[in-house]
Design a protein around this motif. Sequence first.
Motif, short mmCIF file in Angstrom:
data_model
loop_
_atom_site.label_atom_id
_atom_site.label_comp_id
_atom_site.label_asym_id
_atom_site.label_seq_id
_atom_site.Cartn_x
_atom_site.Cartn_y
_atom_site.Cartn_z
N CYS A 1 38.73 48.94 45.57
CA CYS A 1 38.29 47.94 44.60
C CYS A 1 37.46 48.58 43.48
O CYS A 1 37.61 48.26 42.30
N GLY B 1 32.89 43.65 37.55
CA GLY B 1 33.85 43.34 38.61
C GLY B 1 33.06 42.93 39.85
O GLY B 1 32.27 43.69 40.39
N TYR C 1 41.97 40.29 39.82
CA TYR C 1 42.32 41.71 39.81
C TYR C 1 43.79 41.87 39.46
O TYR C 1 44.24 42.97 39.16
N LEU D 1 36.78 40.39 41.98
CA LEU D 1 37.73 41.41 42.43
C LEU D 1 37.81 41.50 43.95
O LEU D 1 38.44 42.40 44.50
#
Length: 363
Positions: free
Chosen positions: A91, A54, A327, A306
């Motif tokens: 996140c 990510g 995301y 992300l």
Amino acid sequence: MENNIDKILSKKIFDKKNIITLLSITNDEDKKKLFDKAYNIKKKHVGNYVHLRGLLEFSNICTKNCKYCGIRSDNKKAYRYDIPDDEIKKCVLHAWENGYGSMVFQSGERKDKNFIEHLNDILIYSKKITNNEIGITLSCGEQSAETYKKWFELGAHRYLLRIETTNEDLYYKIHPKDKNHSFQERIQALKDLKNTGYQTGTGVMIGLPFQTIEDLADDLIFFKDIDIDMVGMGPYIEHKDTPLYNYKDMLMPQIERFNLTIKMIAILRIMMKDINIASSTALQAIVKNGRMQGLKAGTNVIMPNLTPTKYIENYFLYENKPCLKEYSKEYFKLLEKNIIEAGDTIQYYKWGDPIHYFKRNSI
Ligand code: 5AD
Ligand code: SF4
């Protein structure tokens, strides 16, 4: 019928001439042979798995002035940001809860104490809130050996630092000639990273002005010589607010840069069977689903972006950088579907370390 390409592909080691021949392939039949060989090697040595990282572009403040990059310090048009900790935490949790084994924290290059200490904190809380489970890759430029060590001790275990090009003359055409942009120091930084114990990644841009096929062959040989664990290569894409834009008329068409990148990936997979190779975001900027073509030529890592929407548009390294909201569940489902259609499987909840790293350390 056996031709020159078959002969080269059956060799154990490619010399520079072989690499140049492979990079120069234009006909579909030979391309298919190259890509099939690379894909089979990937399946055999690292499996047809995709490891997810990510990507969080947590700050676009940069002290450097690379002539190709949209967030270079002289570009006053770039709106600068630093994502606050609570949003970073959100996140990281999102990545961890959704089965991303690892994250990449990327930023512009800063060597000041505030930045270094802030990243210390990011590492500490990212590990803490994920039960120590999230794997961490950093992509924060050249730092002192001491800083690399500190971040390693705090849980970062992979580091990406692209050499951008291994031709020193070309390096100084695409970077300012000053002490802030030293080719030798960049090489030294890569050595420091390896010595610290990081799984170390590098890479180059493909299709730069003044770059030749010989340069690209040398780039691949360099990756092998320094025994790198991970590689991310992408096509160079012009950005109008940068000095290199003045040379846009001498560039090959974007689609050719894309095709050349896919060939670089395939040749590298054959040369370095057990490393991790990423399908870079820049592939996607030129061809829809470009990252999937990367998978079919030997990549095994994808880095869904992300970065929260309100920042993502400001991490504008090059034109048409895709701002996919990966995301979101919807985009992610689509990505997964495309990966399956390409013949691969996502490895959820695993770090997805490069096998090469463990092999080179056990010798
Ligand atoms: N085109 C393609 N890649 C770029 N990068 C920076 N600017 C560009 C561009 N214009 C890449 C560099 C850097 C990475 C973070 O992004 O290779 O290492
Ligand atoms: Fe800064 Fe990296 Fe862009 Fe260079 S490529 S200007 S170091 S963000």
